[in-house]
Design an enzyme around this catalytic site. Structure first.
Site, PDB file in Angstrom:
ATOM      1  N   TYR A 172       0.852  -1.197   0.000  1.00 33.57           N
ATOM      2  CA  TYR A 172       0.000   0.000   0.000  1.00 33.57           C
ATOM      3  C   TYR A 172       0.877   1.232   0.000  1.00 33.57           C
ATOM      4  CZ  TYR A 172      -4.030   2.831   1.618  1.00 33.57           C
ATOM      5  OH  TYR A 172      -5.044   3.738   1.754  1.00 33.57           O
ATOM      6  N   TYR A 221      -5.484   5.822  -6.509  1.00 33.51           N
ATOM      7  CA  TYR A 221      -5.538   5.606  -5.066  1.00 33.51           C
ATOM      8  C   TYR A 221      -6.876   5.008  -4.744  1.00 33.51           C
ATOM      9  CZ  TYR A 221      -5.391   6.523  -0.071  1.00 33.51           C
ATOM     10  OH  TYR A 221      -5.401   6.387   1.289  1.00 33.51           O
TER      11      TYR A 221
END
Lengths: 139, 389
Positions: free
Chosen positions: B297, B347
């Site tokens: 991430y 994102y």
């Protein structure tokens, strides 16, 4: 210059009223004498609810820092660049702090710092941490 | 875990979706169920983040679902991308539901932007007021201008740089290797927001500094869109005739000061203690060297070196050497974020990170590597190991 201030309901709390009176106090356990931050109703070390406020020595070391060059709000456009710091206090707690705008200091991770409470107005003062010597500079 | 991910669905990624978050969510859920070869009415469970503007009830009503037997929420946003899968898996194994959809919908560019201070500041009489109880941008940090997640990441980045004594050039080369490598992956990924924009190391070095020591190319892309994935028992997955990916291990891990923003964590140059990885790998019966591809991430590029070290893929302080020698690239020891990551695909609060690892194990990635196992983490706060079925 636009100051970011906690809402009045927060500024009425002891952390901020002590600062407004010119000193940094830490939420501290009356039973085991250990400080914690942010303030909490229970001691994370011994789980006592007997929590009070004690003045901090003001001695700290620099954990890390960052320099904001991009303003993330239009009213902060005249403040960048500004320096944000994380400081580790002698009492074993971490605080978010910074370097007052306009002050030139060389920072190095692990360096000793001293607290300087800077008055913004009658309600709000902020605990900045500066290298020894710089804390005496006029702003 | 004895569950599998059997379907993926998403809308396009964009800067302005032109539609509501509820509409986006339902599009993604329908697509995921179609991908799984299941009927929409088969959904009997939902999991979502608390930081989502839609509700379980809104989804049930919008899709006219007959009933939900289980719905669960995990705190925050992307922090729990793998925690949500763990929660769904636990609910399935406990018999609470049999077909759970994990979804995320947000207009994070055209709507409320996570990278802007407006989210946590209000203007009152020309003054900026903060009433946020917890980081990012809480009452104890906002007065110093620490407002958004990207500034927190700059603090970890500086801490790491100081801990290992990296020069400015070494540090720039390390993070540039993340950004440039991932952009090359994105250039080959039709879903990526930045598929048409190449990035060279020179471009990276010339990038505007946002919060020192991080540049514009170290930051993820605020994105509009929605994603969904379908989770069922492994047993059911085997009977479905679709390309299933097995959840071998998934979980959450926090410690005092770690979540949401590590401001009060004991150390700031490493974000997950060894125990987080030992627990995760132990449950999967694997070790880091068994992993073929990783989804890390990357709200900022700095998360990649930290995760590689925190989970034992490389030793402490070895990230500069690993990344600048192409270790995260297509022929490296551990290809990382082969979709382009949050930096260059979009994102999506970690769902697109999971989706790419699922595609790798299904053999459907635009940057396919030879992979039987995949690792995913968000700063150790939630992590997962997936395996080819």
């Amino acid at each position: 210059m636009t100051v970011i201030r906690p809402g009045d309901e927060y500024l009425a709390q002891p952390f901020w009223t002590h600062l407004a009176n010119g000193t940094l106090h830490l939420s501290t356990c009356e039973d085991c004498n250990k400080a914690h931050h942010p303030p909490s109703p229970i001691c994370p070390h011994c789980r006592s609810f007997n929590i009070g406020w004690k003045p901090a020595s003001g001695k700290a070391t620099l954990n890390t820092y960052a320099v904001a060059r991009h303003a993330v709000h239009p009213l902060l456009a005249d403040q960048v660049p500004y320096t944000i710091t994380l400081v580790d206090l002698e009492e074993g707690v971490r605080l978010v702090s910074g370097i007052p705008n306009g002050m030139e200091v060389d920072l190095e991770i692990g360096m000793p710092l001293e607290c300087k409470v800077v008055k913004i107005d009658d309600q709000l003062s902020l605990p900045y941490f500066l290298p020894a010597g710089a804390a005496d500079q006029d702003q | 875990m004895k569950t599998s991910i059997v379907g993926l669905g998403q809308t396009e990624f964009s800067k302005n979706s032109g539609r509501s978050e509820l509409r986006l969510a339902t599009e993604a859920i329908l697509a995921a169920m179609a991908d799984a070869g299941l009927e929409v009415n088969d959904i009997d469970g939902l999991v979502r983040y608390t930081w989502d503007n839609t509700t379980e009830a809104a989804i049930v009503n919008a899709l006219g679902l007959p009933s939900l037997k289980y719905y669960g929420e995990t705190e925050f946003g992307g922090v729990n991308c793998c925690g949500a899968v763990a929660q769904a898996s636990a609910a399935i194994e406990a018999g609470l539901a049999s077909c759970i959809v994990f979804y995320r919908t947000l207009n994070a560019r055209s709507g409320v932007r996570y990278g802007r201070g407006e989210r946590i500041l209000s203007e009152e009489d020309g003054r900026l007021i903060n009433r946020q109880p917890e980081p990012p941008g809480d009452i104890y940090s906002a007065p110093f201008g620490l407002l958004v997640p990207g500034q927190h990441h700059a603090l970890y980045a500086q801490s790491y740089k100081g801990q290992y004594g990296l020069s400015d050039d070494q540090f720039t080369d390390m993070l540039g290797s993340v950004a440039v490598t991932q952009r090359a992956y994105a250039n080959n990924n039709p879903n990526a927001l930045l598929r048409d924009k190449p990035l060279s190391m020179d471009d990276y070095r010339a990038g505007r500094v946002i919060t020192e020591p991080l540049r514009i190319y170290d930051y993820c892309l605020e994105t509009d869109g929605a994603m969904a994935m379908v989770i069922v028992s492994r047993e059911r997955a085997r009977s479905m005739g679709v390309k299933a990916v097995d959840v071998l291990s998934a979980g959450q891990y926090i410690y005092p000061g770690s979540v949401p923003m590590f401001l009060y964590a004991p150390v700031t140059h490493t974000l997950a203690p060894p125990e987080a990885g030992e627990d995760l790998f132990g449950k999967a019966g694997l070790k880091p060297s068994d992993i073929d591809v990783a989804g890390i991430y990357d709200a900022t590029s700095m998360m990649v070196p930290l995760a590689l070290e925190d989970f034992g893929f490389i030793g402490r302080g070895e990230a500069h050497q690993f990344l600048t020698s192409g270790g995260n690239g297509p022929t490296g020891a551990l290809p990382v974020n082969t979709h382009g990551g949050l930096l260059s695909e979009g994102y999506f609060h970690g769902l697109n990170t999971i989706a790419e690892m699922v595609r790798q194990l299904r053999g459907e990635s635009p940057n396919q590597v030879d992979a039987e196992t995949a690792f995913i983490t968000l700063r150790g706060a939630s992590s997962m190991i997936l395996g080819r079925a």
